[in-house]
Design a protein around this motif. Structure first.
Motif, PDB file in Angstrom:
ATOM      1  N   LEU A  49       0.712  -1.247   0.081  1.00 16.56           N
ATOM      2  CA  LEU A  49       0.105   0.011  -0.160  1.00 16.56           C
ATOM      3  C   LEU A  49       0.836   1.299   0.102  1.00 16.56           C
ATOM      4  O   LEU A  49       0.391   2.272  -0.822  1.00 16.56           O
ATOM      5  N   GLU A  50       1.967   1.232   0.955  1.00 21.33           N
ATOM      6  CA  GLU A  50       2.885   2.429   0.758  1.00 21.33           C
ATOM      7  C   GLU A  50       3.304   2.635  -0.536  1.00 21.33           C
ATOM      8  O   GLU A  50       3.512   3.891  -1.006  1.00 21.33           O
ATOM      9  N   GLN A  51       3.898   1.440  -1.144  1.00 25.87           N
ATOM     10  CA  GLN A  51       4.543   1.683  -2.497  1.00 25.87           C
ATOM     11  C   GLN A  51       3.374   2.165  -3.666  1.00 25.87           C
ATOM     12  O   GLN A  51       3.650   3.011  -4.391  1.00 25.87           O
ATOM     13  N   PRO A 142       8.912  13.695  -0.030  1.00 27.58           N
ATOM     14  CA  PRO A 142       8.164  13.215  -1.171  1.00 27.58           C
ATOM     15  C   PRO A 142       7.155  12.364  -0.540  1.00 27.58           C
ATOM     16  O   PRO A 142       6.756  11.335  -1.086  1.00 27.58           O
ATOM     17  N   SER A 143       6.688  12.635   0.723  1.00 30.96           N
ATOM     18  CA  SER A 143       5.518  11.750   1.255  1.00 30.96           C
ATOM     19  C   SER A 143       4.230  12.081   0.652  1.00 30.96           C
ATOM     20  O   SER A 143       3.996  13.243   0.119  1.00 30.96           O
ATOM     21  N   ALA A 144       3.240  11.129   0.564  1.00 30.52           N
ATOM     22  CA  ALA A 144       1.737  11.482   0.102  1.00 30.52           C
ATOM     23  C   ALA A 144       1.367  12.491   0.807  1.00 30.52           C
ATOM     24  O   ALA A 144       1.237  12.431   2.324  1.00 30.52           O
ATOM     25  N   VAL A 145       0.411  13.548   0.394  1.00 32.21           N
ATOM     26  CA  VAL A 145      -0.167  14.332   1.136  1.00 32.21           C
ATOM     27  C   VAL A 145      -1.750  14.454   0.774  1.00 32.21           C
ATOM     28  O   VAL A 145      -2.121  14.049  -0.395  1.00 32.21           O
ATOM     29  N   ILE A 146      -2.709  13.951   1.767  1.00 27.54           N
ATOM     30  CA  ILE A 146      -4.100  13.850   1.329  1.00 27.54           C
ATOM     31  C   ILE A 146      -4.876  15.307   1.710  1.00 27.54           C
ATOM     32  O   ILE A 146      -4.474  15.877   2.783  1.00 27.54           O
ATOM     33  N   VAL A 147      -5.492  15.863   0.574  1.00 24.89           N
ATOM     34  CA  VAL A 147      -6.233  17.054   0.978  1.00 24.89           C
ATOM     35  C   VAL A 147      -7.779  16.839   0.673  1.00 24.89           C
ATOM     36  O   VAL A 147      -8.321  16.049  -0.384  1.00 24.89           O
ATOM     37  N   PRO A 148      -8.742  17.216   1.671  1.00 21.39           N
ATOM     38  CA  PRO A 148     -10.067  17.262   1.266  1.00 21.39           C
ATOM     39  C   PRO A 148     -10.571  18.166   0.088  1.00 21.39           C
ATOM     40  O   PRO A 148      -9.884  19.168   0.019  1.00 21.39           O
ATOM     41  N   VAL A 149     -11.538  17.898  -0.847  1.00 18.69           N
ATOM     42  CA  VAL A 149     -11.990  18.643  -1.805  1.00 18.69           C
ATOM     43  C   VAL A 149     -13.591  18.599  -1.843  1.00 18.69           C
ATOM     44  O   VAL A 149     -14.134  17.590  -1.239  1.00 18.69           O
ATOM     45  N   ARG A 150     -13.951  20.090  -2.112  1.00 19.64           N
ATOM     46  CA  ARG A 150     -15.284  20.225  -2.307  1.00 19.64           C
ATOM     47  C   ARG A 150     -15.791  19.910  -3.574  1.00 19.64           C
ATOM     48  O   ARG A 150     -15.112  20.605  -4.415  1.00 19.64           O
ATOM     49  N   THR A 151     -16.939  19.102  -3.960  1.00 20.12           N
ATOM     50  CA  THR A 151     -17.604  19.215  -5.257  1.00 20.12           C
ATOM     51  C   THR A 151     -18.971  19.418  -5.215  1.00 20.12           C
ATOM     52  O   THR A 151     -19.676  19.376  -3.931  1.00 20.12           O
ATOM     53  N   GLU A 234     -10.482  31.089   4.461  1.00 20.11           N
ATOM     54  CA  GLU A 234      -9.250  31.886   3.944  1.00 20.11           C
ATOM     55  C   GLU A 234      -7.890  32.022   4.766  1.00 20.11           C
ATOM     56  O   GLU A 234      -7.256  32.805   4.739  1.00 20.11           O
ATOM     57  N   GLU A 235      -7.974  30.876   5.738  1.00 19.06           N
ATOM     58  CA  GLU A 235      -6.683  30.574   6.719  1.00 19.06           C
ATOM     59  C   GLU A 235      -6.065  29.561   6.102  1.00 19.06           C
ATOM     60  O   GLU A 235      -6.571  28.625   5.470  1.00 19.06           O
ATOM     61  N   PRO A 236      -4.869  29.670   6.573  1.00 21.01           N
ATOM     62  CA  PRO A 236      -3.890  28.365   5.945  1.00 21.01           C
ATOM     63  C   PRO A 236      -4.432  27.061   6.433  1.00 21.01           C
ATOM     64  O   PRO A 236      -4.909  26.981   7.683  1.00 21.01           O
ATOM     65  N   ARG A 237      -4.534  26.160   5.543  1.00 23.23           N
ATOM     66  CA  ARG A 237      -4.792  24.590   5.946  1.00 23.23           C
ATOM     67  C   ARG A 237      -4.112  24.253   7.271  1.00 23.23           C
ATOM     68  O   ARG A 237      -2.973  24.616   7.137  1.00 23.23           O
ATOM     69  N   VAL A 238      -4.592  23.314   7.970  1.00 23.77           N
ATOM     70  CA  VAL A 238      -3.742  22.545   9.241  1.00 23.77           C
ATOM     71  C   VAL A 238      -2.967  21.554   8.764  1.00 23.77           C
ATOM     72  O   VAL A 238      -3.597  20.788   8.216  1.00 23.77           O
ATOM     73  N   VAL A 239      -1.584  21.506   8.835  1.00 20.31           N
ATOM     74  CA  VAL A 239      -0.852  20.254   8.778  1.00 20.31           C
ATOM     75  C   VAL A 239      -1.155  19.519   9.735  1.00 20.31           C
ATOM     76  O   VAL A 239      -0.605  19.566  10.920  1.00 20.31           O
ATOM     77  N   THR A 240      -1.534  18.206   9.578  1.00 22.40           N
ATOM     78  CA  THR A 240      -1.687  17.171  10.707  1.00 22.40           C
ATOM     79  C   THR A 240      -1.889  15.966   9.967  1.00 22.40           C
ATOM     80  O   THR A 240      -1.093  15.786   8.936  1.00 22.40           O
ATOM     81  N   GLN A 241      -2.105  14.680  10.541  1.00 22.00           N
ATOM     82  CA  GLN A 241      -1.696  13.347  10.301  1.00 22.00           C
ATOM     83  C   GLN A 241      -3.143  12.582  10.070  1.00 22.00           C
ATOM     84  O   GLN A 241      -3.824  12.481  11.056  1.00 22.00           O
ATOM     85  N   ALA A 242      -3.485  11.985   8.876  1.00 22.87           N
ATOM     86  CA  ALA A 242      -4.324  10.920   8.719  1.00 22.87           C
ATOM     87  C   ALA A 242      -3.405   9.593   8.558  1.00 22.87           C
ATOM     88  O   ALA A 242      -2.418   9.409   8.683  1.00 22.87           O
ATOM     89  N   HIS A 243      -4.678   8.353   8.700  1.00 23.61           N
ATOM     90  CA  HIS A 243      -4.056   6.964   8.456  1.00 23.61           C
ATOM     91  C   HIS A 243      -5.055   6.500   7.673  1.00 23.61           C
ATOM     92  O   HIS A 243      -6.158   6.477   7.356  1.00 23.61           O
ATOM     93  N   VAL A 244      -4.159   5.428   6.647  1.00 18.41           N
ATOM     94  CA  VAL A 244      -4.848   4.432   6.088  1.00 18.41           C
ATOM     95  C   VAL A 244      -4.862   3.299   6.617  1.00 18.41           C
ATOM     96  O   VAL A 244      -3.690   2.581   7.070  1.00 18.41           O
ATOM     97  N   ARG A 245      -6.047   2.855   7.156  1.00 11.70           N
ATOM     98  CA  ARG A 245      -6.085   1.676   8.101  1.00 11.70           C
ATOM     99  C   ARG A 245      -6.526   0.393   7.540  1.00 11.70           C
ATOM    100  O   ARG A 245      -7.199   0.132   6.793  1.00 11.70           O
ATOM    101  N   ILE A 246      -5.460  -0.632   7.860  1.00 10.27           N
ATOM    102  CA  ILE A 246      -5.794  -1.898   7.124  1.00 10.27           C
ATOM    103  C   ILE A 246      -6.095  -2.969   8.405  1.00 10.27           C
ATOM    104  O   ILE A 246      -5.461  -3.196   9.384  1.00 10.27           O
ATOM    105  N   THR A 247      -7.230  -3.473   8.088  1.00 14.25           N
ATOM    106  CA  THR A 247      -8.102  -4.379   9.194  1.00 14.25           C
ATOM    107  C   THR A 247      -8.104  -5.810   8.667  1.00 14.25           C
ATOM    108  O   THR A 247      -8.634  -6.033   7.668  1.00 14.25           O
ATOM    109  N   HIS A 248      -7.556  -6.918   9.228  1.00 17.98           N
ATOM    110  CA  HIS A 248      -7.542  -8.298   9.026  1.00 17.98           C
ATOM    111  C   HIS A 248      -8.416  -8.973  10.020  1.00 17.98           C
ATOM    112  O   HIS A 248      -8.191  -9.088  11.138  1.00 17.98           O
ATOM    113  N   SER A 249      -9.720  -9.444   9.663  1.00 20.29           N
ATOM    114  CA  SER A 249     -10.527 -10.093  10.554  1.00 20.29           C
ATOM    115  C   SER A 249      -9.949 -11.453  10.966  1.00 20.29           C
ATOM    116  O   SER A 249      -9.455 -12.275   9.857  1.00 20.29           O
TER     117      SER A 249
END
Length: 580
Positions: A49-51, A142-151, A234-249
């Motif tokens: 997934l990271e690759q 070079p890390s992946a950056v996740i940004v929310p988008v409105r449509t 119109e304020e700068p976005r807040v740099v924080t951390q999200a996670h891609v969660r992988i769950t194995h039942s």
């Protein structure tokens, strides 16, 4: 405690304790190994997934750089940027057109102050500010950056990349991205035991034991940079951390554990009943003749020497009974002679001495019998040495236990062996491979191909793994050929030979010697499990697998599968009919 109760208890302990230890150890070992296997699978998925995220990020970055280069040379966009009313609409629509043409899901053109000049989703976003967006994305590289988008249809998140360029002396920036859910998450959610989800800040726990489910699932979180919307417009976005969660039942493991526990309880109950029955029968056969012999011996006295020790037994107990009978007969004869002597003699001392000698002779006999009973009660393990004839009974009991143990070891699923149409399976696999559009995949199937003995699903899994490997090895305009033909001499009873040949890279002898090792792969991004699975499946079908390869020439994989028994019998019957 009686001798019979001791035999019963000892028999139960000897039988049940090893069974309990074996069951507990097997259950623990199976669970630990399966959990470790699942854990390795999740760790491998995390790496892949990271690759995948890195690859998606590189692809977006390449598209953004290409668009930035084109935009820097776009005179019409420059005219609209510097106030040309005729080109104003071109500027507003530019991001939407470029986004669709480049395959992106989000695209923004911004000036150095973060003011939006063109938006891929809303024309009316013009002049809205996204301060420091380009800088924040570039800083995370070079890390992946996740940004929310409105449509217009709602919101989604993208893997975003940014590029800066100059146009007409002004510093501009491009921000583009692809949908995380569609391009990344959904691709990995094709296994019902695995779940991949993007978890934004504040939406839940991403630790390895989320929801206290350590015993029910394996959870891993891949951290990614997340640019959260600011609280004030119109304020700068807040740099924080999200996670891609992988769950194995671990539901399948729990079902397997419950099934094993159920069958163990059934086996324990059956074994307990059998052990009780055998122990009762053995104890009765051992204790009853000894008890009868002790009772008879207790009645032996100088005045009562008519006790019958006759026995038809041929074992040691029978020999002891006959020995006691012979001694009693001799005692009886001696007593008769003693009485005659008493009648003929008046010397009382002589009579008392004889009486004393008789009692001295009886005392060892009683002691021997009592000691024999005591040995039986306190040390039953020594009984096999005394009662050799019981060895047959013990051997039969041990044989029964050995047979029971052998039947438990046999609950695995056995691969089905129904007649299988190989031609239909090959056509399905070829159609699926051709749909990928990678390389040329051809089929060469002989006419009137006989049915093989096997599970169609297993045969399809074998071919899919081999074709997938062949396609992955192709270079430039290579090709893959899947052939199927009767091959009577390959296996006893006849076979169908499946061949997957490619004109790819090929393998060296060193690589060829390791291809069946788990997790060894020569393909970037491969799992290294395909060929080891293929070898096991072919073996389960009773077939044979061979691989030939030469670097720069290609690889040829041959699978021989046995012809279905029903078809062989039918063919032989027709041949006999024609002979008549």
């Amino acid at each position: 405690m009686t001798f019979r109760a001791r035999v019963l208890a000892g028999f139960l302990v000897v039988v049940l304790v090893p069974l309990l230890v074996f069951a507990a150890g097997s259950r623990r070992l199976v669970r630990e190994r399966l959990v470790a296997q699942y854990d390795r699978r999740v760790e491998l998925l995390v790496t892949m997934l990271e690759q995948d995220m890195a690859q998606q990020g590189r692809a977006v970055a390449e598209r953004i750089e290409a668009l930035a280069g084109l935009l820097a040379e776009d005179n019409r966009f420059r005219q609209g940027l510097f106030g040309n009313a005729g080109a104003r609409g071109y500027v507003l629509d530019y991001a939407g057109v470029a986004m669709r043409q480049s395959g992106l899901d989000m695209l923004l053109v911004l000036d150095r102050d973060g003011r939006i000049l063109s938006s891929g989703h809303f024309r009316n976003e013009y002049d809205r500010r996204e301060p420091a967006l380009v800088t924040a994305i570039a800083a995370a590289a070079p890390s992946a950056v996740i940004v929310p988008v409105r449509t217009a249809g709602g919101g989604f998140t993208v893997i975003a990349k940014a590029a800066a360029f100059r146009l007409g002396g002004r510093d501009l920036g491009l921000v583009g991205g692809v949908d995380v859910q569609q391009r990344l998450i959904d691709r990995w959610n094709d296994d019902e035991q695995l779940a991949v989800a993007l978890e934004l800040p504040g939406s839940g726990d991403t630790s390895d034991t989320a929801d206290g489910a350590a015993a029910r699932q394996i959870v891993r979180g891949v951290p990614v940079v997340y640019l959260a919307p600011s609280a004030a417009p119109e304020e700068p976005r807040v740099v924080t951390q999200a996670h891609v969660r992988i769950t194995h039942s671990l539901a399948s493991l729990q079902e397997l554990t419950r099934a094993v526990d159920l069958w163990f309880l059934v086996a324990l109950l059956v074994t307990s009943l059998a052990a009780l029955g055998v122990a009762g029968w053995v104890s009765a056969r051992l204790s009853r003749p000894l008890t009868d012999l002790a009772e008879k011996t207790a009645h032996v006295d100088l005045d009562n020497l008519d006790v019958d020790f006759t026995s038809e037994r041929t074992d040691e107990i029978g020999s002891l009974s006959r020995l006691l009978g012979a001694m009693t007969a001799r005692l009886k004869a001696s007593a008769t002679r003693l009485r005659d002597a008493e009648r003929r003699a008046t010397v009382g001392e002589f009579a008392r001495q004889v009486n004393h000698d008789i009692k001295n002779g009886l005392t060892p006999i009683r002691n021997v019998v009592r000691h024999f009973i005591e040995v039986v009660r306190e040390a039953p393990a020594s009984l096999p040495e005394v009662f050799i004839e019981r060895q047959g009974t013990l051997d039969s009991s041990l044989s029964y236990l050995a047979t029971l143990a052998a039947n438990y070891a046999k609950l695995s699923p056995v691969t089905g062996t129904a007649p299988c149409d190989v031609a239909a399976v090959v056509h399905r696999v070829i159609a699926g491979a051709q749909a990928l559009g990678v390389g040329a995949v051809r089929a060469d199937i002989a006419a009137a191909l006989p049915l093989v003995r096997g599970d169609p699903v297993v045969v399809q899994r074998v071919l899919e793994n081999l074709v997938r490997n062949a396609i992955a090895s192709l270079v430039d305009d290579g090709s893959v050929t899947v052939s199927a033909a009767p091959w009577p001499e390959a296996l006893p009873g006849g076979a169908v030979r499946l061949t997957v040949a490619d004109t790819g890279r090929g393998m060296t002898q060193e690589e060829l010697g390791r291809i069946f090792e788990d997790f060894y792969t020569t393909t970037p991004g491969g799992t290294g499990l395909g060929l080891s699975i293929v070898r096991r499946l072919v073996g389960d079908l009773g077939g044979r697998l061979q691989i030939e390869s030469e670097p720069g020439v290609g690889t040829r994989v041959t699978v021989d599968l046995p012809i279905a028994v029903e078809q062989v019998s039918s063919t032989e019957g027709q041949s006999r009919g024609e002979d008549r």
